[in-house]
Design a protein around this motif. Sequence first.
Motif, PDB file in Angstrom:
ATOM      1  N   ILE A  34       9.518  -2.636  -4.314  1.00 60.34           N
ATOM      2  CA  ILE A  34      10.283  -1.528  -4.884  1.00 60.34           C
ATOM      3  C   ILE A  34       9.337  -0.555  -5.593  1.00 60.34           C
ATOM      4  O   ILE A  34       8.493  -0.990  -6.385  1.00 60.34           O
ATOM      5  CB  ILE A  34      11.315  -2.078  -5.903  1.00 60.34           C
ATOM      6  N   ASP A  35       9.483   0.732  -5.277  1.00 59.80           N
ATOM      7  CA  ASP A  35       8.659   1.710  -6.000  1.00 59.80           C
ATOM      8  C   ASP A  35       9.564   2.696  -6.740  1.00 59.80           C
ATOM      9  O   ASP A  35      10.780   2.673  -6.578  1.00 59.80           O
ATOM     10  CB  ASP A  35       7.709   2.430  -5.025  1.00 59.80           C
ATOM     11  N   THR A  36       8.964   3.555  -7.536  1.00 59.01           N
ATOM     12  CA  THR A  36       9.762   4.481  -8.351  1.00 59.01           C
ATOM     13  C   THR A  36       9.508   5.922  -7.919  1.00 59.01           C
ATOM     14  O   THR A  36       9.654   6.850  -8.704  1.00 59.01           O
ATOM     15  CB  THR A  36       9.395   4.330  -9.838  1.00 59.01           C
ATOM     16  N   ILE A  58       0.850  -1.207   0.000  1.00 61.22           N
ATOM     17  CA  ILE A  58       0.000   0.000   0.000  1.00 61.22           C
ATOM     18  C   ILE A  58       0.881   1.252   0.000  1.00 61.22           C
ATOM     19  O   ILE A  58       0.648   2.194  -0.756  1.00 61.22           O
ATOM     20  CB  ILE A  58      -0.940  -0.010   1.246  1.00 61.22           C
ATOM     21  N   ASN A  59       1.954   1.224   0.842  1.00 58.52           N
ATOM     22  CA  ASN A  59       2.860   2.379   0.871  1.00 58.52           C
ATOM     23  C   ASN A  59       3.480   2.588  -0.498  1.00 58.52           C
ATOM     24  O   ASN A  59       3.549   3.713  -0.985  1.00 58.52           O
ATOM     25  CB  ASN A  59       3.984   2.157   1.892  1.00 58.52           C
ATOM     26  N   ALA A  60       3.951   1.477  -1.127  1.00 63.72           N
ATOM     27  CA  ALA A  60       4.599   1.586  -2.433  1.00 63.72           C
ATOM     28  C   ALA A  60       3.619   2.180  -3.445  1.00 63.72           C
ATOM     29  O   ALA A  60       3.985   3.050  -4.238  1.00 63.72           O
ATOM     30  CB  ALA A  60       5.084   0.214  -2.880  1.00 63.72           C
ATOM     31  N   THR A  77      -1.956   6.619   8.680  1.00 60.67           N
ATOM     32  CA  THR A  77      -1.989   6.853  10.124  1.00 60.67           C
ATOM     33  C   THR A  77      -0.589   6.960  10.694  1.00 60.67           C
ATOM     34  O   THR A  77      -0.408   7.296  11.846  1.00 60.67           O
ATOM     35  CB  THR A  77      -2.684   5.678  10.826  1.00 60.67           C
ATOM     36  N   GLY A  78       0.402   6.615   9.861  1.00 58.27           N
ATOM     37  CA  GLY A  78       1.769   6.579  10.385  1.00 58.27           C
ATOM     38  C   GLY A  78       2.005   5.307  11.177  1.00 58.27           C
ATOM     39  O   GLY A  78       2.989   5.168  11.899  1.00 58.27           O
ATOM     40  N   LEU A  79       1.097   4.354  11.045  1.00 62.73           N
ATOM     41  CA  LEU A  79       1.228   3.116  11.828  1.00 62.73           C
ATOM     42  C   LEU A  79       1.652   1.930  10.973  1.00 62.73           C
ATOM     43  O   LEU A  79       2.124   0.921  11.488  1.00 62.73           O
ATOM     44  CB  LEU A  79      -0.110   2.777  12.499  1.00 62.73           C
ATOM     45  N   GLY A  80       1.492   2.060   9.652  1.00 64.90           N
ATOM     46  CA  GLY A  80       1.733   0.933   8.744  1.00 64.90           C
ATOM     47  C   GLY A  80       3.077   0.260   8.949  1.00 64.90           C
ATOM     48  O   GLY A  80       3.144  -0.955   9.194  1.00 64.90           O
ATOM     49  N   LEU A  81       4.165   1.040   8.890  1.00 62.59           N
ATOM     50  CA  LEU A  81       5.501   0.435   8.998  1.00 62.59           C
ATOM     51  C   LEU A  81       5.772  -0.092  10.404  1.00 62.59           C
ATOM     52  O   LEU A  81       6.496  -1.071  10.577  1.00 62.59           O
ATOM     53  CB  LEU A  81       6.577   1.453   8.602  1.00 62.59           C
ATOM     54  N   SER A  82       5.182   0.568  11.392  1.00 62.04           N
ATOM     55  CA  SER A  82       5.372   0.084  12.757  1.00 62.04           C
ATOM     56  C   SER A  82       4.721  -1.288  12.921  1.00 62.04           C
ATOM     57  O   SER A  82       5.266  -2.177  13.604  1.00 62.04           O
ATOM     58  CB  SER A  82       4.768   1.104  13.701  1.00 62.04           C
ATOM     59  N   LYS A 119       5.090  10.112  10.319  1.00 63.94           N
ATOM     60  CA  LYS A 119       4.791  10.355   8.903  1.00 63.94           C
ATOM     61  C   LYS A 119       5.791  11.387   8.409  1.00 63.94           C
ATOM     62  O   LYS A 119       6.023  12.394   9.083  1.00 63.94           O
ATOM     63  CB  LYS A 119       3.398  10.952   8.750  1.00 63.94           C
ATOM     64  N   VAL A 120       6.398  11.134   7.234  1.00 60.02           N
ATOM     65  CA  VAL A 120       7.389  12.087   6.735  1.00 60.02           C
ATOM     66  C   VAL A 120       6.709  13.416   6.418  1.00 60.02           C
ATOM     67  O   VAL A 120       7.121  14.477   6.839  1.00 60.02           O
ATOM     68  CB  VAL A 120       8.114  11.528   5.498  1.00 60.02           C
ATOM     69  N   ASP A 121       5.660  13.369   5.633  1.00 61.25           N
ATOM     70  CA  ASP A 121       4.844  14.588   5.475  1.00 61.25           C
ATOM     71  C   ASP A 121       3.382  14.182   5.524  1.00 61.25           C
ATOM     72  O   ASP A 121       3.043  13.001   5.407  1.00 61.25           O
ATOM     73  CB  ASP A 121       5.204  15.356   4.203  1.00 61.25           C
TER      74      ASP A 121
HETATM   75  P1  ADP Z   1       1.610   5.924   6.663  1.00 62.20           P
HETATM   76  O1  ADP Z   1       0.326   5.400   7.127  1.00 62.20           O
HETATM   77  O2  ADP Z   1       1.762   7.382   6.856  1.00 62.20           O
HETATM   78  O3  ADP Z   1       2.015   5.459   5.326  1.00 62.20           O
HETATM   79  P2  ADP Z   1       3.746   4.232   7.522  1.00 62.20           P
HETATM   80  O4  ADP Z   1       4.182   3.803   8.876  1.00 62.20           O
HETATM   81  O5  ADP Z   1       3.319   3.172   6.593  1.00 62.20           O
HETATM   82  O6  ADP Z   1       2.608   5.312   7.714  1.00 62.20           O
HETATM   83  O7  ADP Z   1       4.916   5.041   6.877  1.00 62.20           O
HETATM   84  C1  ADP Z   1       5.576   6.040   7.601  1.00 62.20           C
HETATM   85  C2  ADP Z   1       6.130   7.094   6.695  1.00 62.20           C
HETATM   86  O8  ADP Z   1       7.164   6.537   5.898  1.00 62.20           O
HETATM   87  C3  ADP Z   1       5.087   7.588   5.703  1.00 62.20           C
HETATM   88  O9  ADP Z   1       4.379   8.669   6.239  1.00 62.20           O
HETATM   89  C4  ADP Z   1       5.929   7.994   4.541  1.00 62.20           C
HETATM   90  O10 ADP Z   1       6.339   9.314   4.681  1.00 62.20           O
HETATM   91  C5  ADP Z   1       7.152   7.099   4.611  1.00 62.20           C
HETATM   92  N1  ADP Z   1       7.070   6.011   3.613  1.00 62.20           N
HETATM   93  C6  ADP Z   1       6.616   4.748   3.815  1.00 62.20           C
HETATM   94  N2  ADP Z   1       6.731   4.019   2.696  1.00 62.20           N
HETATM   95  C7  ADP Z   1       7.232   4.830   1.752  1.00 62.20           C
HETATM   96  C8  ADP Z   1       7.574   4.679   0.364  1.00 62.20           C
HETATM   97  N3  ADP Z   1       7.411   3.526  -0.279  1.00 62.20           N
HETATM   98  N4  ADP Z   1       8.100   5.749  -0.294  1.00 62.20           N
HETATM   99  C9  ADP Z   1       8.274   6.914   0.335  1.00 62.20           C
HETATM  100  N5  ADP Z   1       7.971   7.135   1.632  1.00 62.20           N
HETATM  101  C10 ADP Z   1       7.459   6.110   2.334  1.00 62.20           C
END
Ligand code: ADP
Length: 469
Positions: free
Chosen positions: A401-403, A373-375, A433-438, A421-423
């Motif tokens: 991998i994304d571009t 989903i992030n990609a 939510t900023g929770l996905g990667l966690s 969240k980066v932005d």
């Molecule tokens: P979110 O729900 O905001 O995506 P995540 O925990 O999944 O929360 O990701 C945290 C932050 O990492 C995101 O807000 C985003 O800025 C950055 N990020 C995650 N995956 C990617 C990606 N594939 N490319 C660029 N930035 C990413």
Amino acid sequence: MNEISLKWKIFIFLIGFSSILVMLLWLFQVVFLNNFYKTIKINEIKSSAKTISKNIDSDRLLSTIQDISIQNNVCVEVFFSNSGDVYSSDVLRECTIHKMSILDKINILNITEQNEGKYLEYFTNDSNQANIYNKKNQDFIIYSQIITNKNGDVALILLNSVVSPVNATVNTLRIQLYYITGFTIIFSIILAFIISRRVSHPIEMLNKSAKILAKGNYETKFYGSGYKEISELSDTLNYTAKELSKVESLRQELIANISHDLRTPLTLISGYAEVMRDLPSENNKENAQIIIDETRKLTTLVNDLLDISKFQSGVETLFMEEKNITNIIETTIDRMNKFLKKEKYQIDFSYKKEILVKIDETKLIQAFYNLLINAINYTGEDKKIFVKQEICDNKVKISVIDTGLGIEEDKLPYIWDRYYKVDKTHKRAVTGTGLGLSIVKSIIEMHQGEYGVYSTNSGSTFWFSLKYK
Ligand code: ADP
């Protein structure tokens, strides 16, 4: 709790230690000195007799006797019973054996014979014998030994040494020890005070700052110096304070985000529902779909929040089974491709062979799905995403991998944190939510796997790897 402070512990320890030292000094220097001295004198006289008996056949017997006599301050007489030869050395001012009558000597010879050839007598200055031998002020020792030389001539070796009174010495030592004891106690008190100040002062300071931190003042600074452990502790506490303040600002941000993320779909849902109720012409499929989509977003948000709190509290357990991870990934990608067909997203999957791994299928799909989903959300204009399965060292590694534009290097370490969240804006209209990667991090860690990210300004690669044998 009734615990003694470090300061007092050091103080008690030092006082205890010095007391033992002083006690040992008293015992050895004052109480036992007399006995030590006696024992030394007895050993000295015995070893003198031994040396003489060893040299009994020597031509230089007389000079040996004289040497020993001077060296150990003993008087010596050796009588040979057959030849009647007498070797003697008289070094003491009031020697008992040189003053003895022949009867006394015969008496000693008899006693020595009864005692299997060796006889030692210690005379204290108040004993009757001492009076007999007319020695009133000093303790003395008489030692006798019977020995036969190579000619068969029986000899009586007779030795006498004086044990000088040690009372005067003991008195001097006692006075010295009073000073030493006093000095040691004062010294321990000063030392305990200095050491405890050096050790406990920084700890007290850290404790004070920690209490301020506990009240929620995350700007607290910890200053600890003086020794390694304390500066390490203060560094750790400074780090903790920094992390806590980060969590605190993330928490505040999260509340703001979540409220925003909840409000937007809720406003849309209630807005569209009202329109549909009031205007029959608006009561159509598209509007109903918007309500359904927004409800889904709300469900995802609430589910993410629930998941993360379960992972964090450690109540979540894994249901591990051997599964074909390649198939699972492929199926997930196929479904996603179908779902995103209209939006023209393309996810490619490459792998060499199918791999069986012990996993909790539902959880692993969830982790992979979050990466996917992030990609999708962050990939570039070409809307392409690549998924790769590789095998190295009994590990299967899945990369997504994304571009897209990638992630700035200084942000990389934080993206795995909760609520980070980066932005705050996403390219796609999907609320993060900023929770996905966690969640990904928690799931992979629970599988004892590894995870990571490489990122450049032309795309990011998120990966995780699991042991498969
Ligand atoms: P979110 O729900 O905001 O995506 P995540 O925990 O999944 O929360 O990701 C945290 C932050 O990492 C995101 O807000 C985003 O800025 C950055 N990020 C995650 N995956 C990617 C990606 N594939 N490319 C660029 N930035 C990413």
